[in-house]
Design a protein around this motif. Structure first.
Motif, mmCIF file in Angstrom:
data_model
loop_
_atom_site.group_PDB
_atom_site.id
_atom_site.type_symbol
_atom_site.label_atom_id
_atom_site.label_comp_id
_atom_site.label_asym_id
_atom_site.label_seq_id
_atom_site.Cartn_x
_atom_site.Cartn_y
_atom_site.Cartn_z
ATOM 1 N N HIS A 53 0.802 -1.224 0.000
ATOM 2 C CA HIS A 53 0.000 0.000 0.000
ATOM 3 C C HIS A 53 0.835 1.273 0.000
ATOM 4 O O HIS A 53 0.273 2.369 -0.004
ATOM 5 C CB HIS A 53 -0.921 0.017 1.231
ATOM 6 N N LEU A 54 2.159 1.159 0.016
ATOM 7 C CA LEU A 54 3.019 2.334 0.175
ATOM 8 C C LEU A 54 2.919 3.263 -1.038
ATOM 9 O O LEU A 54 3.049 2.835 -2.182
ATOM 10 C CB LEU A 54 4.472 1.905 0.373
ATOM 11 N N LYS A 55 2.703 4.562 -0.757
ATOM 12 C CA LYS A 55 2.593 5.568 -1.810
ATOM 13 C C LYS A 55 3.697 6.621 -1.752
ATOM 14 O O LYS A 55 4.010 7.240 -2.773
ATOM 15 C CB LYS A 55 1.233 6.261 -1.728
ATOM 16 N N PHE A 56 4.258 6.852 -0.567
ATOM 17 C CA PHE A 56 5.261 7.907 -0.407
ATOM 18 C C PHE A 56 6.464 7.336 0.350
ATOM 19 O O PHE A 56 6.324 6.845 1.470
ATOM 20 C CB PHE A 56 4.678 9.093 0.359
ATOM 21 N N LEU A 57 7.636 7.407 -0.270
ATOM 22 C CA LEU A 57 8.865 6.885 0.329
ATOM 23 C C LEU A 57 9.898 7.990 0.419
ATOM 24 O O LEU A 57 10.241 8.626 -0.587
ATOM 25 C CB LEU A 57 9.416 5.729 -0.506
ATOM 26 N N ASN A 58 10.395 8.239 1.635
ATOM 27 C CA ASN A 58 11.439 9.240 1.878
ATOM 28 C C ASN A 58 12.634 8.533 2.507
ATOM 29 O O ASN A 58 12.506 7.895 3.556
ATOM 30 C CB ASN A 58 10.930 10.329 2.829
ATOM 31 N N ILE A 59 13.791 8.652 1.883
ATOM 32 C CA ILE A 59 15.005 8.003 2.388
ATOM 33 C C ILE A 59 16.077 9.065 2.575
ATOM 34 O O ILE A 59 16.406 9.805 1.640
ATOM 35 C CB ILE A 59 15.502 6.917 1.429
ATOM 36 N N LEU A 111 3.578 3.133 -5.472
ATOM 37 C CA LEU A 111 4.415 4.262 -5.084
ATOM 38 C C LEU A 111 4.158 5.461 -5.996
ATOM 39 O O LEU A 111 4.201 5.349 -7.215
ATOM 40 C CB LEU A 111 5.890 3.875 -5.133
ATOM 41 N N ARG A 112 3.878 6.626 -5.372
ATOM 42 C CA ARG A 112 3.601 7.854 -6.123
ATOM 43 C C ARG A 112 4.776 8.831 -6.087
ATOM 44 O O ARG A 112 5.032 9.529 -7.051
ATOM 45 C CB ARG A 112 2.362 8.543 -5.549
ATOM 46 N N LYS A 113 5.456 8.890 -4.940
ATOM 47 C CA LYS A 113 6.526 9.885 -4.787
ATOM 48 C C LYS A 113 7.721 9.263 -4.064
ATOM 49 O O LYS A 113 7.557 8.569 -3.064
ATOM 50 C CB LYS A 113 6.025 11.101 -3.999
ATOM 51 N N PHE A 114 8.914 9.545 -4.601
ATOM 52 C CA PHE A 114 10.158 9.050 -4.002
ATOM 53 C C PHE A 114 11.074 10.245 -3.743
ATOM 54 O O PHE A 114 11.358 11.036 -4.643
ATOM 55 C CB PHE A 114 10.838 8.056 -4.934
ATOM 56 N N HIS A 115 11.525 10.362 -2.499
ATOM 57 C CA HIS A 115 12.428 11.450 -2.087
ATOM 58 C C HIS A 115 13.681 10.818 -1.507
ATOM 59 O O HIS A 115 13.607 10.058 -0.531
ATOM 60 C CB HIS A 115 11.736 12.331 -1.037
#
Length: 464
Positions: free
Chosen positions: A300-306, A328-332
């Motif tokens: 279900h993950l949509k936003f990932l910030n690393i 996933l919609r956005k990766f930062h």
């Protein structure tokens, strides 16, 4: 509503400084002032910021002004009371801490809804008077924030029926005291605990409404035990060795985790323990182990910030994350290191311009935005970026920031960008060459492609 009541209501909506000024020129407003509901005492509201050079002057003026204002106030009708002294009082001013008791007793009465006491860590020997939380106060208090003091509640405090938010920072409180206090806070929705080194085991009783928990760098903490069933947002900065028992973790939708090797932990542990995450933020300044390829997935993950550090980290290993997402919609991605670029043990793209590694594509049809902060000429980072561009047909925006993501100046004003080391600026220049050479040719024309470079006005000397 009578005219007088209307003016009283208007006065109650004014910021404290404005309300005090008009009270000086009108007898009617002077009467209203005695019941003004919002009392906020800070450097700014008292007009002390930047005006006094000596600490003794700050302490004396701060005390005098607060004393004068509160003596003119009846203490009736206060809804919000905030006392933020910062470093006005230092360790030598213990005798002045007695003022806090009298000020709190004037303002903290039945009907108060928000109470903030913010001292410096040097004032940590001040004992917050827990008796203020008994009687009628506990029926109205919704928000309690304590910073830099001792807090030793007992069963005599009784239940705080209305308390929905609690924030403790640099507060000395023991395990059982906190457990007792929480057990009597039936309506608590948000709990934040920061830098409270006396806590060894954080025990949270069954609190039906508690949905947000933040625990930041309590350095002696060994375990968190929670019986709550509706926790949906968990923010934790602490060692991986801290034992976490959070009840039904399938309820957690948003997680922020800061620890060494956080990426490894997130990829190997979280898909099974927190399978319903929607937003994941992981931060590790010493990521020493490359992220492994495993089969488990986030459904279900949509936003990932690393946010990562580590001088020899292979960014290509982050492809393991991309193989386990469907929505996933956005990766930062942000790279932060305490080591200067010239001292990092990593291969730069211009030092080894041989063929980039071929990475098996996992096509993504949902990912729309990718931001990479502190983009550099590290070969593995260029390879990861190329993989994302080539495997993401849905991409709408790609931003490569060759600076450290720090505040930038406004070119039409006199403000300056945040300082950067010459070595960091030089690496930014190399990244500016790498991006159009290796990445831009692979970017589709429909993608908004942005490359942010160091400001020539503020960093001109470093660029020469």
């Amino acid at each position: 509503m009578a005219t007088l009541d209307i003016w009283c209501h208007i006065h109650s909506l004014m910021p404290m400084g404005d309300a005090a000024r008009v009270a000086c020129v009108s007898q009617a407003f002077a009467r209203f002032w005695r019941c003004h509901p919002n009392l906020v005492f800070t450097y700014e509201t008292l007009g002390l910021k930047g005006n006094l050079c000596y600490e003794d002057d700050k302490m004396r003026h701060f005390t005098s002004k607060v004393d004068h204002i509160l003596k003119k106030h009846s203490g009736i009708g206060v809804k919000t009371f905030k006392l933020a002294v910062g470093l006005v009082y230092n360790d030598k001013d213990y005798c002045h801490l007695n003022h806090f008791d009298s000020w709190l007793r004037i303002a903290v009465k039945p009907g108060i809804e928000e109470l903030t006491l913010s001292l410096s860590s040097l004032n940590a020997r001040y004992n917050f008077p827990c008796s203020l939380l008994s009687s009628g106060t506990r029926d109205s208090l919704r928000y309690l924030s304590l910073v830099g003091c001792n807090f030793h509640p007992t069963v005599k405090c009784g239940s705080l029926r209305s308390l929905t938010r609690q924030h403790l920072c640099v507060v000395h409180i023991k395990d059982q005291e906190l457990a007792c206090f929480l057990a009597n806070s039936f309506s608590l929705e948000r709990l934040e605990i920061r830098y409270c080194s006396a806590i060894l085991c954080l025990k949270i009783p069954f609190l039906q409404r508690l949905s947000f928990l933040k625990v930041i760098l309590c350095d002696r903490l060994q375990a968190i035990q929670s019986k709550t069933s509706n926790l949906s947002n968990f923010d934790f900065a602490g060692d991986l060795r801290v034992q976490l028992s959070l009840g039904d973790t399938r309820q957690i939708r948003k997680l922020s985790r800061t620890c060494n090797d956080a990426a490894f932990y997130a990829r190997t542990e979280l898909p099974s323990s927190m399978p319903n995450l929607v937003i994941l933020t992981i931060c590790s300044y010493t990521e020493m182990v490359n992220t492994p390829m495993v089969t488990s997935k986030f459904l279900h993950l949509k936003f990932l910030n690393i946010i990562l550090g580590g001088p020899a980290y292979d960014f290509v290993s982050l492809v393991s994350f991309f193989s386990c997402f469907s929505f996933l919609r956005k990766f930062h991605l942000e790279y932060k290191s305490l080591v200067l670029p010239s001292r990092m043990e990593r291969v730069l793209i211009f030092a080894d311009p041989s063929t980039l590694r071929m990475i098996p594509h996992h096509h993504h049809d949902k990912l729309k935005r990718v931001d990479i902060i502190n983009f550099s000429s590290a070969k593995s980072l260029v390879e990861l970026t190329c993989h994302i561009v080539e495997s993401t047909m849905s991409l709408e925006r790609l931003t490569l920031d060759t600076t450290q993501g720090l505040p930038r100046c406004l070119l039409n004003k006199h403000a300056e960008c945040f300082p950067m080391d010459r070595d960091v600026v030089s690496e930014g220049q190399r990244a500016l060459l790498a991006a159009p050479t290796y990445i831009k040719p692979k970017v589709q024309s429909t993608v908004e492609f942005n490359i942010l470079e160091p400001c020539s006005r503020c960093h001109g000397a470093e660029l020469m």
